[in-house]
Enzyme design. Structure first.
Site, PDB file in Angstrom:
ATOM      1  N   SER A 129      63.539  41.597  41.318  1.00 49.66           N
ATOM      2  CA  SER A 129      64.903  41.545  41.865  1.00 49.66           C
ATOM      3  C   SER A 129      64.892  41.039  43.305  1.00 49.66           C
ATOM      4  CB  SER A 129      65.587  42.915  41.791  1.00 49.66           C
ATOM      5  OG  SER A 129      66.991  42.772  41.856  1.00 49.66           O
TER       6      SER A 129
ATOM      7  N   LYS B 259      71.882  38.161  38.957  1.00 50.62           N
ATOM      8  CA  LYS B 259      70.702  37.292  38.993  1.00 50.62           C
ATOM      9  C   LYS B 259      70.429  36.664  37.623  1.00 50.62           C
ATOM     10  CE  LYS B 259      68.204  39.613  42.779  1.00 50.62           C
ATOM     11  NZ  LYS B 259      69.133  40.681  43.156  1.00 50.62           N
TER      12      LYS B 259
ATOM     13  N   SER C 268      72.803  43.419  40.883  1.00 50.23           N
ATOM     14  CA  SER C 268      71.732  42.440  40.645  1.00 50.23           C
ATOM     15  C   SER C 268      71.694  41.875  39.234  1.00 50.23           C
ATOM     16  CB  SER C 268      70.375  43.051  40.994  1.00 50.23           C
ATOM     17  OG  SER C 268      70.182  43.043  42.388  1.00 50.23           O
TER      18      SER C 268
END
Length: 465
Positions: A301, A122, A119
Site C-alpha cells: 500500500s 489503489k 487505499s
C-alpha cells in the site's frame, strides 16, 4: 471435517489449499507464471507497515475461475447476514460480492453508495497503469551535463530509487550509489573533478499534496510530498516512517555525497535546475518494471508509488503529470478496460484524500476485470495474502477469520472515516468470488477490521448452494 475450519499453522493452510484445488482441477500460478510446487511456497510475513521496498506476494494466485456451481444469492445473503450486522460496522456497511466467472452480483448492500475508498482506490490506479502502460517499462533517473561544469540530477518518477541501505533488502531497485559511481566515471573521462549540482523535478506539475490530504500524513510518514525525484520514498532512513519535507533536495544532497565518495567535489549548494532537451546523459539507472511496481504498490500500500503510477498514466494521455491529470488519466484508462468510471470519483491515485469517493460495485468491477483480462494479472498477484503478506500480514489471526488465512487475497483501506477490504477468494467449492466491503464512519479500527476479515472468511468457507 473441513481442514480450513481449524486453526492450522498458516503454511499448512496454504499447502492444504494447493492440494485441494489441484484435486478440483483449478490451476494455480505464481506471479512469474510458474506452476506446481514452486508456486505453493509460502513467504515470510511482512513486519513493517512502512516497508519501502517492493516484494510482490509469492503465494499461489488463481488462474481463470472454474465455472462450477456458484453460491446462490439467497444462501450467500443468509451466510453474510450475521457477520454484516455486527455492531462494530454500525449498520452502515456498503458492499458487494460477485461471481467472477459470470460477472453476476450475488450479494449487494448499498453497493451503489459513494463512500471514501481509502487505499482500495489503489486498485483503480493499478488497473489503469497495467491497461495503458507496458508492464516491462522502467522509470529512469538520469544525471545529465548542464552548462560548463554543471551536472543535473533529473527525476524520472521512481520513488523507489534506493540508498545502499535499502538495497540490502531488495537488490532489484535502482541504486543512487550506482548512478553516482557511473556519473563520476563519466566526469573523470571529461577531466572534471569539481562540479555544480542541480536537480530537475520538471517531470511533474501542480502541487505536491492533494486536496483532502491531512497535514499529519506528511508528519506521520504516511506519504512524502509528491516529487519525481526522491530516494527511499523520501524517507530519512529506510524502513522508517519519517520523511524529508523536500524529498528532491534531499535526494540531490545524497547524490552529492556519493559523488564526493567517488572523487568528484560538488561546489556550493544543490539548486533546482532545468535540464535542456538533448542534454548529454552522463549516467542513468532504471527501476524494476512497471508490472512489479504495481504488485509492490498494492502489497505494501505504498502511497508515493500509487501517485507516481497515476502520473505515468496521465503522461500516456499527454495530460499534466499532476493530481488532476492523474485522476483524469485513471478514469480514461479504466474505461478502456471496460469499467464505467462513474462510480469512481477520485481525487488522487492513492486514496489518501478524504474527499475521494467510490462505489463498492465499481471496485468489484475493477477486480473482475483483473480476473478476466490477462494484461491485468498483476492486480491479483499484488493483492496482500490474508495473514501472510503486506498489509494483511497481521490480520486474519483470530477465530473465525483465521480459517481464511492464506486463502483470501485483498486490498485494505484505512482512513479515520472508513475501513475497507476488497479482493478475491475461492469459496469452499472452488468458485472464485470478488468482493468489496467498505465500512464508513464505524467503530474503533481494530474491531471494524476484524468484522471485515470475518466477512471475507465467510465467503471462503461458504458452500451456500
Amino acid at each position: 471435517m473441513n481442514p480450513l475450519r481449524t486453526p492450522f499453522p498458516l503454511a499448512l493452510v496454504t499447502a492444504l489449499l494447493v492440494a485441494m484445488l489441484a484435486e478440483l482441477g483449478v490451476v494455480l500460478v505464481g506471479p512469474s507464471g510458474s506452476t506446481g510446487a514452486a508456486a505453493g511456497a509460502v513467504p515470510s510475513p511482512s513486519t513493517s507497515a512502512h516497508r519501502p521496498i517492493f516484494a510482490p506476494a509469492r503465494t499461489p494466485v488463481l488462474g481463470m475461475p472454474s465455472r462450477r456451481a456458484v453460491p446462490t444469492a439467497g444462501a450467500l445473503g443468509s451466510a453474510l447476514s450475521g457477520p454484516s450486522s455486527v455492531g462494530s460496522l454500525g449498520g452502515r456497511l456498503a458492499g458487494v460480492v460477485v461471481d467472477a466467472a459470470r460477472g453476476r452480483v450475488l450479494y449487494a448492500v448499498r453497493a451503489g453508495q459513494l463512500v471514501p475508498p481509502a487505499s482500495t482506490a489503489k486498485i483503480a490506479t493499478a488497473v489503469a497503469a497495467l491497461q495503458v502502460l507496458d508492464p516491462a517499462t522502467r522509470l529512469t533517473t538520469t544525471a545529465v551535463r548542464g552548462r560548463g561544469a554543471q551536472v543535473i540530477l533529473v527525476g524520472g518518477g521512481d520513488p523507489a530509487l534506493a540508498s545502499a541501505a535499502a538495497l540490502r533488502h531488495d537488490r532489484r531497485l535502482a541504486s543512487i550509489d550506482a548512478l553516482a559511481a557511473a556519473t563520476a566515471r563519466a566526469l573523470r573521462r571529461a577531466r572534471l573533478r569539481t562540479v555544480r549540482l542541480g536537480f530537475d523535478t520538471g517531470r511533474y506539475a501542480g502541487p505536491s499534496t492533494a486536496p483532502g490530504w491531512k497535514p499529519g500524513y506528511l508528519t506521520d510518514g504516511d506519504v512524502a510530498r509528491i516529487s519525481p525525484l526522491m530516494v527511499d520514498g523520501g524517507r530519512v532512513r529506510p524502513r522508517q516512517p519519517q520523511r524529508y519535507d523536500d524529498p528532491a533536495a534531499a535526494a540531490a544532497q545524497a547524490f552529492a555525497g556519493r559523488l564526493a565518495r567517488y572523487g568528484i567535489r560538488v561546489a556550493g549548494p544543490q539548486r533546482p535546475a532545468h535540464a535542456q532537451a538533448g542534454a548529454r546523459v552522463l549516467a542513468l539507472v532504471r527501476s524494476p518494471p512497471i508490472g512489479e511496481l504495481v504488485e509492490g504498490m498494492l502489497t505494501t500500500s505504498d502511497n508515493n508509488m500509487a501517485e507516481a503510477l497515476a502520473r505515468e498514466v496521465a503522461g500516456h494521455y499527454r495530460l499534466p503529470r499532476s493530481f488532476a491529470g492523474g485522476v483524469a488519466g485513471v478514469r480514461r484508462a479504466v474505461a478502456a478496460a471496460g469499467i464505467h468510471p462513474a462510480g469512481l470519483r477520485l481525487v488522487d491515485g492513492s486514496g489518501l484524500s478524504t474527499l475521494g469517493r467510490a462505489q463498492p460495485r465499481a471496485i468489484a468491477a475493477l477486480l473482475g476485470a483483473a480476473v478476466r483480462q490477462p494484461r491485468l494479472r498483476e492486480v491479483l498477484t499484488g493483492l496482500p495474502v490474508a495473514g501472510l503478506t503486506g498489509t494483511l500480514a497481521t490480520r486474519f489471526r483470530r477465530v473465525p477469520a483465521s480459517s481464511a488465512a492464506g486463502v483470501v487475497r485483498a486490498k485494505t483501506g484505512t482512513l479515520n472515516s472508513v475501513n475497507a477490504l476488497a479482493g478475491a477468494v475461492l469459496d469452499r467449492d472452488g468458485a472464485l468470488l470478488t468482493f468489496a466491503f467498505l465500512a464508513p464512519g464505524a467503530a474503533p479500527r481494530s474491531r471494524v477490521q476484524r468484522a471485515l476479515d470475518r466477512l471475507a472468511a465467510t465467503l471462503a468457507g461458504c458452500g451456500c448452494r
